[in-house]
Design a protein around this motif. Sequence first.
Motif, PDB file in Angstrom:
ATOM      1  N   LEU A 177       0.854  -1.180   0.000  1.00  0.00           N
ATOM      2  CA  LEU A 177       0.000   0.000   0.000  1.00  0.00           C
ATOM      3  C   LEU A 177       0.887   1.226   0.000  1.00  0.00           C
ATOM      4  N   ARG A 178       0.745   2.072  -1.031  1.00  0.00           N
ATOM      5  CA  ARG A 178       1.571   3.268  -1.148  1.00  0.00           C
ATOM      6  C   ARG A 178       0.955   4.374  -0.280  1.00  0.00           C
ATOM      7  N   PRO A 179       1.674   4.842   0.756  1.00  0.00           N
ATOM      8  CA  PRO A 179       1.061   5.748   1.734  1.00  0.00           C
ATOM      9  C   PRO A 179       0.655   7.104   1.165  1.00  0.00           C
ATOM     10  N   HIS A 180       1.389   7.601   0.175  1.00  0.00           N
ATOM     11  CA  HIS A 180       1.080   8.932  -0.341  1.00  0.00           C
ATOM     12  C   HIS A 180      -0.199   8.945  -1.166  1.00  0.00           C
ATOM     13  N   SER A 181      -0.508   7.834  -1.833  1.00  0.00           N
ATOM     14  CA  SER A 181      -1.691   7.778  -2.703  1.00  0.00           C
ATOM     15  C   SER A 181      -2.804   6.916  -2.141  1.00  0.00           C
ATOM     16  N   GLN A 182      -2.480   6.057  -1.153  1.00  0.00           N
ATOM     17  CA  GLN A 182      -3.410   5.067  -0.620  1.00  0.00           C
ATOM     18  C   GLN A 182      -3.898   4.107  -1.708  1.00  0.00           C
ATOM     19  N   LEU A 183      -3.039   3.870  -2.689  1.00  0.00           N
ATOM     20  CA  LEU A 183      -3.303   2.896  -3.741  1.00  0.00           C
ATOM     21  C   LEU A 183      -2.290   1.761  -3.634  1.00  0.00           C
ATOM     22  N   TRP A 184      -2.658   0.612  -4.179  1.00  0.00           N
ATOM     23  CA  TRP A 184      -1.863  -0.588  -4.008  1.00  0.00           C
ATOM     24  C   TRP A 184      -1.006  -0.908  -5.232  1.00  0.00           C
ATOM     25  N   GLY A 207      -1.747   1.227  -8.733  1.00  0.00           N
ATOM     26  CA  GLY A 207      -2.925   2.076  -8.844  1.00  0.00           C
ATOM     27  C   GLY A 207      -4.229   1.427  -8.435  1.00  0.00           C
ATOM     28  N   SER A 208      -4.193   0.251  -7.795  1.00  0.00           N
ATOM     29  CA  SER A 208      -5.428  -0.413  -7.365  1.00  0.00           C
ATOM     30  C   SER A 208      -5.951   0.216  -6.082  1.00  0.00           C
ATOM     31  N   ARG A 209      -7.261   0.352  -6.001  1.00  0.00           N
ATOM     32  CA  ARG A 209      -7.841   1.004  -4.817  1.00  0.00           C
ATOM     33  C   ARG A 209      -7.942   0.077  -3.615  1.00  0.00           C
ATOM     34  N   SER A 210      -7.734  -1.211  -3.817  1.00  0.00           N
ATOM     35  CA  SER A 210      -7.687  -2.157  -2.706  1.00  0.00           C
ATOM     36  C   SER A 210      -6.814  -3.333  -3.122  1.00  0.00           C
ATOM     37  N   MET A 211      -6.378  -4.122  -2.143  1.00  0.00           N
ATOM     38  CA  MET A 211      -5.576  -5.296  -2.470  1.00  0.00           C
ATOM     39  C   MET A 211      -6.387  -6.295  -3.273  1.00  0.00           C
ATOM     40  N   SER A 212      -7.652  -6.474  -2.916  1.00  0.00           N
ATOM     41  CA  SER A 212      -8.485  -7.441  -3.630  1.00  0.00           C
ATOM     42  C   SER A 212      -8.715  -7.025  -5.077  1.00  0.00           C
ATOM     43  N   HIS A 213      -8.903  -5.740  -5.320  1.00  0.00           N
ATOM     44  CA  HIS A 213      -9.039  -5.269  -6.695  1.00  0.00           C
ATOM     45  C   HIS A 213      -7.748  -5.496  -7.478  1.00  0.00           C
ATOM     46  N   GLY A 214      -6.606  -5.265  -6.812  1.00  0.00           N
ATOM     47  CA  GLY A 214      -5.327  -5.479  -7.479  1.00  0.00           C
ATOM     48  C   GLY A 214      -5.095  -6.933  -7.829  1.00  0.00           C
ATOM     49  N   ILE A 215      -5.456  -7.837  -6.929  1.00  0.00           N
ATOM     50  CA  ILE A 215      -5.317  -9.268  -7.210  1.00  0.00           C
ATOM     51  C   ILE A 215      -6.207  -9.654  -8.385  1.00  0.00           C
TER      52      ILE A 215
END
Length: 241
Positions: A177-184, A207-215
């Motif tokens: 999780l990238r702290p500056h953008s809150q994207l994964w 650029g995923s808004r959650s880990m599950s979306h990124g997976i």
Amino acid sequence: MLARSLETIRQRDGTRVSVAVLEPRDGRRALYGSQVHITASLVKVDILAALLLRAQHERRTLTQWEASTAASMIQSSDNDSANALWRRIGGGQGLADANRTLGLTATQAGPDPQWGLTRTTAADQLALLSAVFDDHSPLNPASRDLIQTFMGRIDADQDWGVSAAGSRWQLKNGWLLRPHSQLWAINSMGRVKAHGSTFYLVILSHGSRSMSHGIWAVEQAAQSAVHVLRSTPPPVSPIIR
């Protein structure tokens, strides 16, 4: 075709992906995306390769402590183990030295001690997979066998990513999780067997808004990459974008 399916992922989820896929038997390959990505825990394979190269140079096998720490780092993605082996290889400089031997030309080690901020490309990670799985490699057979064994024993809760593209696999994933953008940033790479063939497969994303979306995005990209490559007659090796 692959570009179209990956663009659909971006439009649906906002995730941007880079893909590299190779069918080693006949040399077919496809690359999509040349952008640089944060590795997160994907770099742990690189750290282990660097440790093994160092041991080979010293004409020795891994110590019992090194082997057990490496197993924890790859199979459970344990960060304390990665910290210890990062120091063991000489930090960022040690990784850079190993990458020159391994043929990784676009990977930049993270600032010590932040190994997870190492930056890389899909093409470079495909070169690393080739070093791990191919006979013609700076890594000797015993070193390759050790990495392959660990990548085939990933903890059950980490069985995602490129494994979605095949029934048999050896893999390593990374997530941050990238702290500056809150994207994964969500990454996966490995060797998968599907449709009677073997594929080396790398999916890097950010650029995923959650880990599950990124997976989900990574698994969709993995399945699309294998499907497209199977439809590509050898020896065509498209640079898709």
